[in-house]
Design a protein around this motif. Structure first.
Motif, PDB file in Angstrom:
ATOM      1  N   LYS A 231      -7.611   6.549  -2.569  1.00  0.00           N
ATOM      2  CA  LYS A 231      -8.791   5.837  -2.097  1.00  0.00           C
ATOM      3  C   LYS A 231      -9.556   5.346  -3.330  1.00  0.00           C
ATOM      4  O   LYS A 231      -9.993   6.146  -4.166  1.00  0.00           O
TER       5      LYS A 231
ATOM      6  N   ASP B 211     -17.870   7.505   2.948  1.00  0.00           N
ATOM      7  CA  ASP B 211     -17.849   6.136   2.443  1.00  0.00           C
ATOM      8  C   ASP B 211     -18.308   6.044   1.002  1.00  0.00           C
ATOM      9  O   ASP B 211     -18.162   4.999   0.357  1.00  0.00           O
TER      10      ASP B 211
ATOM     11  N   ALA C 230      -4.389   1.849  -5.371  1.00  0.00           N
ATOM     12  CA  ALA C 230      -4.302   1.666  -3.921  1.00  0.00           C
ATOM     13  C   ALA C 230      -2.846   1.727  -3.452  1.00  0.00           C
ATOM     14  O   ALA C 230      -2.544   2.315  -2.405  1.00  0.00           O
TER      15      ALA C 230
ATOM     16  N   LYS D  88      -9.416  -7.139  -1.285  1.00  0.00           N
ATOM     17  CA  LYS D  88      -9.435  -7.004   0.175  1.00  0.00           C
ATOM     18  C   LYS D  88      -8.049  -6.664   0.711  1.00  0.00           C
ATOM     19  O   LYS D  88      -7.887  -5.774   1.562  1.00  0.00           O
ATOM     20  N   LYS D  89      -7.042  -7.355   0.204  1.00  0.00           N
ATOM     21  CA  LYS D  89      -5.657  -7.136   0.647  1.00  0.00           C
ATOM     22  C   LYS D  89      -5.210  -5.701   0.407  1.00  0.00           C
ATOM     23  O   LYS D  89      -4.512  -5.095   1.228  1.00  0.00           O
ATOM     24  N   ASN D  90      -5.622  -5.134  -0.743  1.00  0.00           N
ATOM     25  CA  ASN D  90      -5.191  -3.790  -1.106  1.00  0.00           C
ATOM     26  C   ASN D  90      -6.177  -2.698  -0.685  1.00  0.00           C
ATOM     27  O   ASN D  90      -6.020  -1.540  -1.071  1.00  0.00           O
ATOM     28  N   LYS D  91      -7.185  -3.119   0.099  1.00  0.00           N
ATOM     29  CA  LYS D  91      -8.184  -2.171   0.621  1.00  0.00           C
ATOM     30  C   LYS D  91      -8.908  -1.415  -0.491  1.00  0.00           C
ATOM     31  O   LYS D  91      -9.155  -0.199  -0.398  1.00  0.00           O
ATOM     32  N   VAL D  92      -9.228  -2.132  -1.555  1.00  0.00           N
ATOM     33  CA  VAL D  92     -10.048  -1.580  -2.638  1.00  0.00           C
ATOM     34  C   VAL D  92     -11.507  -1.916  -2.323  1.00  0.00           C
ATOM     35  O   VAL D  92     -11.856  -3.076  -2.120  1.00  0.00           O
ATOM     36  N   GLN D  93     -12.355  -0.911  -2.278  1.00  0.00           N
ATOM     37  CA  GLN D  93     -13.768  -1.120  -1.977  1.00  0.00           C
ATOM     38  C   GLN D  93     -14.502  -1.626  -3.221  1.00  0.00           C
ATOM     39  O   GLN D  93     -14.442  -1.011  -4.281  1.00  0.00           O
TER      40      GLN D  93
END
Length: 472
Positions: free
Chosen positions: A30, A3, A25, A104-109
Protein backbone atom coordinates in the motif's frame (compact mmCIF):
# COMPACT_ATOMS: atom_id res chain seq x y z
CA UNK A 1 -4.99 -0.26 7.55
CA UNK A 2 -6.58 3.22 7.66
CA UNK A 3 -6.67 5.85 4.90
CA UNK A 4 -3.71 7.57 6.57
CA UNK A 5 -1.62 4.44 7.09
CA UNK A 6 0.57 2.88 4.38
CA UNK A 7 3.31 0.33 3.87
CA UNK A 8 5.46 2.88 2.01
CA UNK A 9 5.31 6.67 1.73
CA UNK A 10 7.57 8.31 -0.83
CA UNK A 11 8.35 12.02 -0.50
CA UNK A 12 8.82 13.47 -3.98
CA UNK A 13 7.31 12.45 -7.33
CA UNK A 14 10.29 12.85 -9.67
CA UNK A 15 11.61 9.93 -11.76
CA UNK A 16 12.95 8.16 -8.67
CA UNK A 17 9.84 8.75 -6.57
CA UNK A 18 7.10 7.88 -9.03
CA UNK A 19 8.93 4.82 -10.39
CA UNK A 20 9.53 3.57 -6.82
CA UNK A 21 5.82 4.09 -6.11
CA UNK A 22 4.79 2.06 -9.16
CA UNK A 23 7.16 -0.78 -8.30
CA UNK A 24 5.93 -0.81 -4.69
CA UNK A 25 2.33 -1.01 -5.87
CA UNK A 26 3.23 -3.86 -8.25
CA UNK A 27 4.64 -5.75 -5.27
CA UNK A 28 1.37 -5.41 -3.36
CA UNK A 29 2.49 -2.69 -0.94
CA UNK A 30 0.00 0.00 0.00
CA UNK A 31 1.75 3.08 -1.32
CA UNK A 32 1.42 6.85 -1.13
CA UNK A 33 3.50 9.57 -2.75
CA UNK A 34 3.81 13.11 -1.39
CA UNK A 35 4.28 16.04 -3.78
CA UNK A 36 4.06 19.80 -3.23
CA UNK A 37 4.73 21.30 -6.67
CA UNK A 38 4.28 19.17 -9.80
CA UNK A 39 4.07 15.47 -10.60
CA UNK A 40 7.17 14.22 -12.37
CA UNK A 41 9.55 16.49 -10.48
CA UNK A 42 12.28 18.60 -12.04
CA UNK A 43 13.15 16.08 -14.79
CA UNK A 44 9.76 16.07 -16.50
CA UNK A 45 8.90 19.68 -15.81
CA UNK A 46 12.13 21.70 -15.73
CA UNK A 47 14.98 19.38 -16.62
CA UNK A 48 15.65 16.40 -18.87
CA UNK A 49 12.52 16.44 -20.99
CA UNK A 50 11.86 20.14 -21.74
CA UNK A 51 15.54 20.75 -22.49
CA UNK A 52 15.48 17.94 -25.04
CA UNK A 53 12.43 19.54 -26.63
CA UNK A 54 14.33 22.84 -26.92
CA UNK A 55 17.39 21.08 -28.30
CA UNK A 56 15.25 19.28 -30.87
CA UNK A 57 13.97 22.63 -32.14
CA UNK A 58 17.58 23.86 -32.34
CA UNK A 59 18.64 20.70 -34.18
CA UNK A 60 15.93 21.12 -36.83
CA UNK A 61 16.72 24.83 -37.19
CA UNK A 62 20.41 23.98 -37.69
CA UNK A 63 19.58 21.34 -40.32
CA UNK A 64 17.29 23.74 -42.19
CA UNK A 65 20.10 26.29 -42.29
CA UNK A 66 22.27 23.67 -44.00
CA UNK A 67 19.61 22.40 -46.42
CA UNK A 68 21.91 23.09 -49.38
CA UNK A 69 24.32 20.43 -48.08
CA UNK A 70 21.61 17.84 -48.77
CA UNK A 71 20.62 19.14 -52.19
CA UNK A 72 17.60 20.95 -50.78
CA UNK A 73 16.45 24.55 -50.75
CA UNK A 74 15.09 26.40 -47.71
CA UNK A 75 14.93 30.17 -47.84
CA UNK A 76 14.29 32.82 -45.17
CA UNK A 77 14.78 30.42 -42.28
CA UNK A 78 13.63 31.87 -38.98
CA UNK A 79 12.04 30.91 -35.67
CA UNK A 80 9.62 32.18 -33.06
CA UNK A 81 11.22 31.90 -29.58
CA UNK A 82 7.83 31.95 -27.88
CA UNK A 83 6.61 29.06 -30.03
CA UNK A 84 9.80 27.10 -29.35
CA UNK A 85 9.29 27.53 -25.60
CA UNK A 86 5.57 26.79 -25.89
CA UNK A 87 6.29 23.47 -27.61
CA UNK A 88 8.74 22.55 -24.86
CA UNK A 89 6.22 23.36 -22.13
CA UNK A 90 3.57 21.35 -23.96
CA UNK A 91 5.82 18.30 -24.01
CA UNK A 92 6.32 18.65 -20.24
CA UNK A 93 2.60 18.99 -19.55
CA UNK A 94 1.86 15.84 -21.51
CA UNK A 95 4.31 13.85 -19.42
CA UNK A 96 3.14 15.49 -16.19
CA UNK A 97 -0.38 14.34 -16.99
CA UNK A 98 1.02 10.90 -17.77
CA UNK A 99 2.50 10.54 -14.28
CA UNK A 100 -0.90 11.35 -12.78
CA UNK A 101 -2.46 8.65 -14.96
CA UNK A 102 0.17 6.10 -13.86
CA UNK A 103 -0.43 6.85 -10.19
CA UNK A 104 -4.16 6.29 -10.66
CA UNK A 105 -3.64 3.15 -12.75
CA UNK A 106 -1.36 1.61 -10.11
CA UNK A 107 -3.57 2.71 -7.20
CA UNK A 108 -0.87 4.90 -5.66
CA UNK A 109 -2.41 7.50 -3.35
CA UNK A 110 -1.21 11.05 -3.98
CA UNK A 111 -0.82 13.27 -0.91
CA UNK A 112 -0.52 16.93 -1.91
CA UNK A 113 1.64 19.15 0.27
CA UNK A 114 5.03 19.56 1.97
CA UNK A 115 6.12 16.64 4.14
CA UNK A 116 8.15 16.58 7.34
CA UNK A 117 9.31 13.34 8.95
CA UNK A 118 8.39 13.52 12.64
CA UNK A 119 9.82 10.12 13.54
CA UNK A 120 10.53 6.84 11.74
CA UNK A 121 7.12 5.76 10.44
CA UNK A 122 5.41 9.16 10.88
CA UNK A 123 5.12 12.25 8.69
CA UNK A 124 3.18 15.48 8.76
CA UNK A 125 2.01 17.10 5.54
CA UNK A 126 1.29 20.82 5.34
CA UNK A 127 -0.76 22.46 2.59
CA UNK A 128 1.00 23.50 -0.61
CA UNK A 129 0.44 26.72 -2.56
CA UNK A 130 0.22 24.72 -5.78
CA UNK A 131 -3.08 23.07 -6.65
CA UNK A 132 -3.06 19.30 -6.39
CA UNK A 133 -4.70 16.76 -8.70
CA UNK A 134 -8.23 15.52 -8.19
CA UNK A 135 -8.47 12.76 -5.58
CA UNK A 136 -5.29 13.74 -3.74
CA UNK A 137 -5.23 13.73 0.04
CA UNK A 138 -4.17 16.93 1.80
CA UNK A 139 -2.52 18.15 4.96
CA UNK A 140 -2.52 15.91 7.99
CA UNK A 141 -0.60 13.14 9.75
CA UNK A 142 0.30 9.90 7.98
CA UNK A 143 2.03 6.66 8.95
CA UNK A 144 4.15 4.19 7.00
CA UNK A 145 6.50 1.34 7.89
CA UNK A 146 8.97 2.67 5.34
CA UNK A 147 9.59 6.29 4.27
CA UNK A 148 11.59 7.00 1.11
CA UNK A 149 13.01 10.50 0.59
CA UNK A 150 13.09 11.36 -3.12
CA UNK A 151 13.10 15.16 -2.96
CA UNK A 152 15.62 15.74 -5.74
CA UNK A 153 18.00 18.66 -6.04
CA UNK A 154 18.10 22.35 -6.93
CA UNK A 155 20.68 24.59 -8.65
CA UNK A 156 23.78 25.28 -6.58
CA UNK A 157 24.27 28.97 -5.85
CA UNK A 158 27.78 30.43 -5.53
CA UNK A 159 28.49 33.72 -3.74
CA UNK A 160 28.54 36.54 -6.28
CA UNK A 161 26.65 34.44 -8.85
CA UNK A 162 23.24 34.57 -7.19
CA UNK A 163 20.46 34.24 -9.81
CA UNK A 164 17.87 37.03 -10.01
CA UNK A 165 15.54 35.46 -12.65
CA UNK A 166 16.09 38.44 -14.97
CA UNK A 167 19.77 38.88 -15.79
CA UNK A 168 21.34 35.87 -14.06
CA UNK A 169 19.50 32.63 -14.81
CA UNK A 170 19.42 29.08 -13.52
CA UNK A 171 18.06 26.33 -15.76
CA UNK A 172 14.54 27.35 -14.73
CA UNK A 173 14.78 30.74 -16.45
CA UNK A 174 16.98 29.45 -19.29
CA UNK A 175 14.17 27.11 -20.33
CA UNK A 176 11.59 29.85 -20.79
CA UNK A 177 13.40 32.86 -22.30
CA UNK A 178 11.17 35.63 -23.62
CA UNK A 179 13.81 36.33 -26.25
CA UNK A 180 17.13 34.83 -27.28
CA UNK A 181 19.94 37.00 -25.84
CA UNK A 182 22.49 38.40 -28.28
CA UNK A 183 25.32 37.47 -25.93
CA UNK A 184 25.37 34.84 -23.18
CA UNK A 185 27.82 33.76 -20.50
CA UNK A 186 27.48 30.18 -19.26
CA UNK A 187 29.27 29.48 -15.98
CA UNK A 188 30.01 25.75 -15.72
CA UNK A 189 30.67 23.21 -18.48
CA UNK A 190 28.92 20.13 -17.15
CA UNK A 191 25.99 18.59 -19.01
CA UNK A 192 23.53 21.36 -18.07
CA UNK A 193 25.86 24.21 -19.00
CA UNK A 194 26.98 22.67 -22.28
CA UNK A 195 23.44 21.78 -23.38
CA UNK A 196 22.27 25.36 -22.85
CA UNK A 197 25.40 26.71 -24.52
CA UNK A 198 24.66 24.50 -27.52
CA UNK A 199 20.98 25.51 -27.67
CA UNK A 200 21.48 29.25 -27.39
CA UNK A 201 24.44 29.25 -29.79
CA UNK A 202 22.38 27.43 -32.44
CA UNK A 203 19.55 29.93 -31.94
CA UNK A 204 21.93 32.85 -32.57
CA UNK A 205 23.50 33.87 -29.26
CA UNK A 206 27.19 34.69 -29.01
CA UNK A 207 28.10 32.21 -26.25
CA UNK A 208 31.06 32.11 -23.87
CA UNK A 209 31.52 29.14 -21.50
CA UNK A 210 33.67 29.52 -18.38
CA UNK A 211 34.91 26.42 -16.52
CA UNK A 212 37.05 26.57 -13.37
CA UNK A 213 38.57 23.13 -14.01
CA UNK A 214 41.20 22.55 -16.73
CA UNK A 215 38.88 20.37 -18.85
CA UNK A 216 35.54 21.15 -20.45
CA UNK A 217 32.95 18.45 -19.56
CA UNK A 218 35.06 17.47 -16.51
CA UNK A 219 33.56 14.01 -15.88
CA UNK A 220 34.14 12.80 -19.44
CA UNK A 221 37.14 11.00 -20.90
CA UNK A 222 39.83 13.59 -21.64
CA UNK A 223 40.17 12.58 -25.31
CA UNK A 224 36.42 12.89 -25.91
CA UNK A 225 36.27 16.20 -24.03
CA UNK A 226 39.14 17.51 -26.15
CA UNK A 227 37.32 16.60 -29.36
CA UNK A 228 34.15 18.21 -28.02
CA UNK A 229 35.99 21.44 -27.26
CA UNK A 230 37.38 21.60 -30.80
CA UNK A 231 33.91 21.12 -32.26
CA UNK A 232 32.35 23.75 -29.97
CA UNK A 233 35.06 26.28 -30.80
CA UNK A 234 34.80 25.56 -34.53
CA UNK A 235 31.07 26.33 -34.27
CA UNK A 236 31.88 29.66 -32.65
CA UNK A 237 31.37 28.96 -28.94
CA UNK A 238 34.14 30.51 -26.84
CA UNK A 239 35.50 28.11 -24.21
CA UNK A 240 37.58 29.32 -21.25
CA UNK A 241 38.93 26.58 -18.95
CA UNK A 242 40.97 27.04 -15.78
CA UNK A 243 38.99 30.24 -15.41
CA UNK A 244 36.46 31.63 -12.96
CA UNK A 245 33.93 34.45 -12.80
CA UNK A 246 34.95 36.47 -9.75
CA UNK A 247 32.31 39.19 -9.94
CA UNK A 248 29.03 40.10 -11.64
CA UNK A 249 27.94 43.73 -11.95
CA UNK A 250 24.31 44.08 -12.98
CA UNK A 251 23.17 46.91 -15.22
CA UNK A 252 19.65 47.72 -16.43
CA UNK A 253 19.57 45.02 -19.14
CA UNK A 254 23.02 43.42 -19.12
CA UNK A 255 25.72 42.06 -16.83
CA UNK A 256 29.42 42.90 -16.64
CA UNK A 257 31.36 39.77 -15.67
CA UNK A 258 34.88 39.86 -14.27
CA UNK A 259 36.63 36.82 -15.75
CA UNK A 260 39.82 35.62 -14.03
CA UNK A 261 42.14 33.01 -15.57
CA UNK A 262 44.72 33.25 -12.76
CA UNK A 263 47.03 35.48 -14.79
CA UNK A 264 44.77 38.37 -15.71
CA UNK A 265 41.25 39.61 -15.16
CA UNK A 266 38.94 40.97 -17.84
CA UNK A 267 35.56 42.69 -17.58
CA UNK A 268 33.17 41.54 -20.33
CA UNK A 269 29.56 42.58 -20.86
CA UNK A 270 26.85 40.01 -21.61
CA UNK A 271 23.10 40.30 -22.11
CA UNK A 272 22.44 37.33 -19.82
CA UNK A 273 24.30 34.84 -17.60
CA UNK A 274 23.42 31.20 -16.90
CA UNK A 275 24.79 29.77 -13.65
CA UNK A 276 25.28 26.04 -14.21
CA UNK A 277 27.68 25.19 -11.40
CA UNK A 278 25.96 21.99 -10.31
CA UNK A 279 23.09 21.08 -8.04
CA UNK A 280 22.61 20.41 -4.34
CA UNK A 281 20.21 17.97 -2.69
CA UNK A 282 16.93 19.14 -1.18
CA UNK A 283 17.60 17.90 2.35
CA UNK A 284 16.27 20.88 4.30
CA UNK A 285 12.94 21.16 6.16
CA UNK A 286 12.34 17.39 6.13
CA UNK A 287 13.21 16.68 9.75
CA UNK A 288 16.32 14.69 8.79
CA UNK A 289 18.67 16.58 11.12
CA UNK A 290 16.42 16.07 14.13
CA UNK A 291 16.24 12.33 13.41
CA UNK A 292 20.02 12.04 13.04
CA UNK A 293 19.96 11.00 9.38
CA UNK A 294 23.54 11.22 8.11
CA UNK A 295 24.21 13.71 5.32
CA UNK A 296 27.38 14.63 3.47
CA UNK A 297 28.07 17.46 1.01
CA UNK A 298 24.41 18.38 0.85
CA UNK A 299 23.14 14.85 0.18
CA UNK A 300 21.75 11.96 2.23
CA UNK A 301 24.21 9.12 2.82
CA UNK A 302 22.86 5.69 1.79
CA UNK A 303 24.07 2.15 1.14
CA UNK A 304 23.62 0.29 -2.15
CA UNK A 305 19.94 -0.33 -1.36
CA UNK A 306 18.86 3.21 -0.45
CA UNK A 307 19.04 2.66 3.33
CA UNK A 308 20.08 5.55 5.56
CA UNK A 309 21.62 5.11 9.00
CA UNK A 310 18.14 5.44 10.56
CA UNK A 311 15.99 2.27 10.26
CA UNK A 312 12.81 2.76 8.22
CA UNK A 313 14.11 5.84 6.38
CA UNK A 314 15.56 5.60 2.87
CA UNK A 315 16.71 8.00 0.16
CA UNK A 316 16.98 7.72 -3.62
CA UNK A 317 17.85 9.89 -6.61
CA UNK A 318 19.56 13.28 -6.61
CA UNK A 319 19.01 13.83 -2.90
CA UNK A 320 21.10 10.69 -2.31
CA UNK A 321 24.10 12.00 -4.22
CA UNK A 322 25.83 11.74 -7.59
CA UNK A 323 25.59 10.92 -10.36
CA UNK A 324 22.51 13.10 -10.39
CA UNK A 325 20.71 11.49 -13.31
CA UNK A 326 17.06 10.54 -13.78
CA UNK A 327 17.79 6.99 -14.88
CA UNK A 328 19.99 6.46 -11.81
CA UNK A 329 17.10 7.67 -9.63
CA UNK A 330 14.63 5.31 -11.31
CA UNK A 331 16.85 2.26 -10.90
CA UNK A 332 17.73 3.24 -7.34
CA UNK A 333 14.02 3.47 -6.55
CA UNK A 334 13.35 -0.03 -7.86
CA UNK A 335 16.32 -1.46 -5.93
CA UNK A 336 15.17 0.26 -2.72
CA UNK A 337 11.59 -1.01 -2.95
CA UNK A 338 12.60 -4.54 -3.91
CA UNK A 339 15.01 -4.65 -0.97
CA UNK A 340 12.21 -3.51 1.35
CA UNK A 341 10.05 -6.34 -0.01
CA UNK A 342 12.87 -8.82 0.56
CA UNK A 343 13.55 -9.70 -3.07
CA UNK A 344 17.36 -9.46 -2.69
CA UNK A 345 18.11 -7.16 -5.67
CA UNK A 346 21.64 -6.35 -6.83
CA UNK A 347 22.94 -3.19 -5.12
CA UNK A 348 23.50 -0.09 -7.22
CA UNK A 349 26.72 -0.27 -9.26
CA UNK A 350 27.59 3.29 -10.25
CA UNK A 351 30.13 2.11 -12.82
CA UNK A 352 27.21 0.81 -14.89
CA UNK A 353 25.35 4.13 -15.07
CA UNK A 354 25.58 5.77 -18.51
CA UNK A 355 25.86 9.53 -18.88
CA UNK A 356 24.52 11.48 -21.85
CA UNK A 357 24.93 15.11 -22.93
CA UNK A 358 22.56 16.24 -25.68
CA UNK A 359 24.63 19.06 -27.15
CA UNK A 360 25.81 19.25 -30.75
CA UNK A 361 27.73 16.94 -31.09
CA UNK A 362 26.19 14.51 -28.60
CA UNK A 363 28.37 12.87 -25.96
CA UNK A 364 27.75 9.57 -24.14
CA UNK A 365 29.79 7.40 -21.82
CA UNK A 366 29.73 4.52 -19.34
CA UNK A 367 32.32 3.04 -17.01
CA UNK A 368 35.93 4.07 -16.52
CA UNK A 369 37.71 6.76 -18.49
CA UNK A 370 41.14 5.88 -19.84
CA UNK A 371 42.78 7.96 -17.09
CA UNK A 372 40.74 6.30 -14.31
CA UNK A 373 41.51 2.82 -15.63
CA UNK A 374 45.24 3.61 -15.60
CA UNK A 375 45.01 5.19 -12.14
CA UNK A 376 43.55 1.91 -10.90
CA UNK A 377 46.74 0.15 -11.97
CA UNK A 378 45.15 -1.80 -14.81
CA UNK A 379 46.88 -2.73 -18.03
CA UNK A 380 44.40 -1.80 -20.74
CA UNK A 381 43.64 -2.07 -24.42
CA UNK A 382 42.06 0.98 -26.07
CA UNK A 383 40.13 0.85 -29.33
CA UNK A 384 38.88 3.76 -31.43
CA UNK A 385 36.78 4.14 -34.54
CA UNK A 386 36.02 7.46 -36.27
CA UNK A 387 32.64 8.44 -37.69
CA UNK A 388 34.49 9.30 -40.92
CA UNK A 389 34.92 5.54 -41.53
CA UNK A 390 31.20 4.72 -41.25
CA UNK A 391 28.96 4.74 -44.33
CA UNK A 392 25.76 5.64 -42.47
CA UNK A 393 27.45 8.59 -40.74
CA UNK A 394 28.69 9.90 -44.09
CA UNK A 395 25.23 9.47 -45.66
CA UNK A 396 23.69 11.40 -42.76
CA UNK A 397 26.19 14.23 -43.20
CA UNK A 398 27.50 13.44 -39.70
CA UNK A 399 31.02 12.19 -40.35
CA UNK A 400 32.68 13.91 -37.37
CA UNK A 401 32.88 11.84 -34.19
CA UNK A 402 34.58 8.99 -32.38
CA UNK A 403 33.75 5.76 -30.57
CA UNK A 404 36.29 4.72 -27.93
CA UNK A 405 36.39 1.55 -25.83
CA UNK A 406 38.62 0.46 -22.95
CA UNK A 407 39.29 -3.19 -22.09
CA UNK A 408 41.22 -4.93 -19.34
CA UNK A 409 44.23 -6.38 -21.15
CA UNK A 410 44.37 -9.55 -19.07
CA UNK A 411 40.70 -10.55 -18.95
CA UNK A 412 39.04 -8.81 -21.91
CA UNK A 413 36.55 -7.16 -19.54
CA UNK A 414 34.93 -4.06 -21.03
CA UNK A 415 35.82 -1.31 -18.54
CA UNK A 416 34.43 1.74 -20.28
CA UNK A 417 33.03 3.23 -23.48
CA UNK A 418 33.05 6.85 -24.60
CA UNK A 419 31.48 8.43 -27.67
CA UNK A 420 31.07 11.76 -29.39
CA UNK A 421 28.94 12.30 -32.49
CA UNK A 422 25.46 11.95 -33.93
CA UNK A 423 22.98 9.82 -31.92
CA UNK A 424 25.59 8.45 -29.51
CA UNK A 425 23.11 8.92 -26.67
CA UNK A 426 21.07 6.14 -28.32
CA UNK A 427 24.11 3.95 -29.08
CA UNK A 428 25.68 3.88 -25.62
CA UNK A 429 23.10 1.44 -24.24
CA UNK A 430 24.64 -1.35 -26.32
CA UNK A 431 27.81 -1.10 -24.27
CA UNK A 432 25.84 -0.73 -21.03
CA UNK A 433 24.09 -4.04 -21.72
CA UNK A 434 27.42 -5.65 -22.61
CA UNK A 435 28.99 -4.50 -19.34
CA UNK A 436 26.00 -5.73 -17.30
CA UNK A 437 26.29 -9.15 -18.96
CA UNK A 438 30.04 -9.18 -18.19
CA UNK A 439 30.72 -9.46 -21.90
CA UNK A 440 34.33 -9.71 -23.10
CA UNK A 441 35.75 -8.59 -26.43
CA UNK A 442 35.13 -12.08 -27.85
CA UNK A 443 31.32 -11.85 -27.60
CA UNK A 444 31.30 -8.35 -29.09
CA UNK A 445 33.52 -9.42 -31.97
CA UNK A 446 31.17 -12.33 -32.75
CA UNK A 447 28.05 -10.14 -32.64
CA UNK A 448 26.64 -9.24 -36.07
CA UNK A 449 25.78 -5.55 -36.25
CA UNK A 450 23.37 -4.44 -39.00
CA UNK A 451 24.62 -2.52 -42.04
CA UNK A 452 24.42 0.35 -42.74
CA UNK A 453 24.07 1.70 -39.19
CA UNK A 454 26.01 3.90 -36.83
CA UNK A 455 26.13 0.92 -34.46
CA UNK A 456 28.71 -0.79 -36.68
CA UNK A 457 31.28 1.61 -35.23
CA UNK A 458 30.79 -0.01 -31.83
CA UNK A 459 32.09 -3.33 -33.15
CA UNK A 460 34.85 -1.68 -35.16
CA UNK A 461 36.14 0.09 -32.05
CA UNK A 462 36.34 -3.28 -30.28
CA UNK A 463 38.16 -4.79 -33.25
CA UNK A 464 40.58 -1.86 -33.19
CA UNK A 465 41.47 -2.54 -29.56
CA UNK A 466 42.62 -6.01 -30.65
CA UNK A 467 44.32 -5.08 -33.93
CA UNK A 468 41.54 -6.39 -36.16
CA UNK A 469 39.77 -3.23 -37.33
CA UNK A 470 38.30 -3.63 -40.82
CA UNK A 471 37.25 -0.21 -42.08
CA UNK A 472 39.90 2.19 -40.84
Amino acid sequence: MSDTSFDIIIIGSGPGGYVAAIRAAQLGLKTAIVEKSYLGGICLNWGCIPTKALLRSAEIYHTMQHAKDFGLSADNISYDPKAVVQRSRGVSKRLNDGVGFLMKKNKVQIIWGAATIDAPGKITVKASKAEGPKGALGEGSYQAKHIIVATGARPRVLPGLEPDKKLVWTYFEAMVPEAIPKSLLVVGSGAIGIEFASFFHTMGSKVTVVEVLPQVLPVEDAEIAGLARKRFEKQGIKILTGTKVSKLEKKADSVIATIDDGKKTEAVEFDRVISAVGVVGNIENLGLEKLGVKTERGCVVIDGYGKTNVPGIYAIGDVAGPPMLAHKAEHEGVICVEAIKGLDPHPMNKQMIPGCTYCNPQIASVGLTEAKAKEGGREIRVGRFPFAGNGKAIALGEDQGLVKVIFDKATGQLLGAHMIGAEVTELIQGYVVAMNLETTEAELMHTIFPHPTLSEMMKEAVLDAYGQVLNA
